[in-house]
Motif scaffolding. Structure first.
Motif, PDB file in Angstrom:
ATOM      1  N   VAL A  70      24.421  48.182  76.733  1.00 23.70           N
ATOM      2  CA  VAL A  70      23.257  48.000  75.852  1.00 23.70           C
ATOM      3  C   VAL A  70      22.650  46.622  76.115  1.00 23.70           C
ATOM      4  O   VAL A  70      23.354  45.618  76.103  1.00 23.70           O
ATOM      5  CB  VAL A  70      23.682  48.109  74.357  1.00 23.70           C
ATOM      6  N   ASP A  71      21.330  46.595  76.384  1.00 29.94           N
ATOM      7  CA  ASP A  71      20.692  45.287  76.564  1.00 29.94           C
ATOM      8  C   ASP A  71      19.522  45.087  75.595  1.00 29.94           C
ATOM      9  O   ASP A  71      18.888  44.024  75.579  1.00 29.94           O
ATOM     10  CB  ASP A  71      20.244  45.074  78.026  1.00 29.94           C
ATOM     11  N   ASP A  72      19.248  46.103  74.788  1.00 23.61           N
ATOM     12  CA  ASP A  72      18.163  46.005  73.816  1.00 23.61           C
ATOM     13  C   ASP A  72      18.741  45.680  72.425  1.00 23.61           C
ATOM     14  O   ASP A  72      19.490  46.487  71.863  1.00 23.61           O
ATOM     15  CB  ASP A  72      17.406  47.342  73.786  1.00 23.61           C
ATOM     16  N   PRO A  73      18.404  44.504  71.862  1.00 25.97           N
ATOM     17  CA  PRO A  73      18.942  44.121  70.551  1.00 25.97           C
ATOM     18  C   PRO A  73      18.674  45.161  69.457  1.00 25.97           C
ATOM     19  O   PRO A  73      19.450  45.295  68.508  1.00 25.97           O
ATOM     20  CB  PRO A  73      18.217  42.810  70.239  1.00 25.97           C
ATOM     21  N   ALA A  74      17.592  45.910  69.582  1.00 25.79           N
ATOM     22  CA  ALA A  74      17.235  46.919  68.574  1.00 25.79           C
ATOM     23  C   ALA A  74      18.311  48.009  68.444  1.00 25.79           C
ATOM     24  O   ALA A  74      18.438  48.648  67.407  1.00 25.79           O
ATOM     25  CB  ALA A  74      15.892  47.550  68.916  1.00 25.79           C
ATOM     26  N   LYS A  75      19.091  48.180  69.516  1.00 26.72           N
ATOM     27  CA  LYS A  75      20.117  49.235  69.498  1.00 26.72           C
ATOM     28  C   LYS A  75      21.439  48.760  68.897  1.00 26.72           C
ATOM     29  O   LYS A  75      22.368  49.548  68.709  1.00 26.72           O
ATOM     30  CB  LYS A  75      20.351  49.759  70.915  1.00 26.72           C
ATOM     31  N   VAL A  76      21.525  47.473  68.615  1.00 26.81           N
ATOM     32  CA  VAL A  76      22.767  46.900  68.088  1.00 26.81           C
ATOM     33  C   VAL A  76      23.089  47.437  66.700  1.00 26.81           C
ATOM     34  O   VAL A  76      24.238  47.689  66.354  1.00 26.81           O
ATOM     35  CB  VAL A  76      22.675  45.345  68.077  1.00 26.81           C
ATOM     36  N   LYS A  77      22.053  47.660  65.896  1.00 29.79           N
ATOM     37  CA  LYS A  77      22.252  48.095  64.503  1.00 29.79           C
ATOM     38  C   LYS A  77      22.992  49.433  64.423  1.00 29.79           C
ATOM     39  O   LYS A  77      23.883  49.611  63.598  1.00 29.79           O
ATOM     40  CB  LYS A  77      20.903  48.194  63.800  1.00 29.79           C
TER      41      LYS A  77
END
Length: 301
Positions: A70-77
């Motif tokens: 994962v490199d997109d912070p939006a997917k962290v949640k």
């Protein structure tokens, strides 16, 4: 209103603390770096998730981010939500008994909503079709006996009680005989909440347990601990104290609607390894319901 809607509404204060901060952080962050993990760590700790549990969550998050590339912070949640739901789902066990007859002992310090929770639990189980009876074995306070009687009436279940100051084990003994005679499915016993006087409490619970072993051998048995979520990390310490005096195998968390400290539920599930069985998010008789880990994680994130 559905239970999930009620849960979401009840957890508004906790969600405002956790969710809004996580959203704000992720919307301003361009990359997943050390700073992001540190900020997330701070959000969780200040939301009463506790240091140990927060460290575990962040460690698992790092691992998942790496594994899933994962490199997109939006997917962290989404990953965070998944990790929290997994921690909460530690062998979650329903309040519905595995077999009947069943006897439930309910412990907890005064003021956490123990008697109220017993009344609501009785109502919940009665709605599910079980014949329920209450035993007023908190004979230390006259108010506890009166309060339980009011809840028995509200829930439409029988109650066995003695005078204030009576022997709690004697109340339980009478309640067992009555439960057998009236073919009761579930007997719920209230107990005195005197944690500052641990020796007495230990003795009392030991005596009650002996009576149950002897008189109600065939009954499926559980001990529930009631905790007040508004006390945050203090609830965790209280739970540890009670685990020293009683064989607790289910938790009931009350007053989640009045606090921003709902994160403590995650901490409790992780550190104590005891399943959260029911949670309360309001004053109403229907506001104590079975705990669903995924719904809880969804409601706070």
């Amino acid at each position: 209103m559905s239970w999930f809607e009620k849960l979401k509404q009840g957890l508004t204060k906790t969600r405002n603390v956790i969710n809004d901060k996580v959203d704000a952080l992720l919307s301003f962050t361009k990359t997943i770096d050390e700073e992001l993990y540190e900020e997330l760590e701070e959000i969780l700790i200040t939301s009463d998730v506790g240091v140990n549990t927060t460290m575990k969550i962040i460690e698992q998050l790092r691992k998942k981010v790496k594994e899933n590339r994962v490199d997109d912070p939006a997917k962290v949640k989404e990953l965070l939500k998944q990790i929290i739901a997994d921690i909460l789902d530690n062998e979650s066990e329903s309040v519905i008994p595995k077999s009947i007859p069943a006897v439930y002992i309910v412990v907890g310090v005064n003021g956490v909503g123990k008697t109220t929770s017993i009344g609501k639990m009785a109502h919940y189980l009665k709605q599910k079709g079980y014949k329920v009876m209450l035993a007023a074995a908190d004979t230390f306070r006259a108010a506890a006996i009166d309060q339980l009687e009011v809840w028995a009436r509200r829930s439409g279940v029988d109650i066995i009680k003695h005078q204030e100051g009576a022997d709690p084990a004697a109340v339980v003994f009478d309640a067992i005989q009555a439960a057998k005679a009236r073919k009761v499915d579930i007997l719920i016993c209230d107990t005195a909440g005197r944690l500052h006087n641990k020796k007495n409490l230990m003795e009392e619970l030991r005596k009650i347990n002996r009576i149950i072993e002897r008189e109600y051998q065939e009954a499926y048995k559980r001990t529930f601990l009631v905790l007040d979520a508004t006390t945050g990390q203090n609830a965790l310490n209280q739970a540890k104290e009670f685990m020293n005096v009683a064989n607790v195998n289910g938790l009931i968390l009350t007053k989640l609607d009045g606090t921003a400290k709902g994160g403590v539920v995650i901490s409790i599930a992780n550190e104590l390894n005891i399943p959260v069985t029911m949670i309360g998010v309001g004053e109403g008789i229907d506001d104590l319901q079975e705990f669903n880990p995924k719904e809880f994680a969804d409601a706070i994130l």
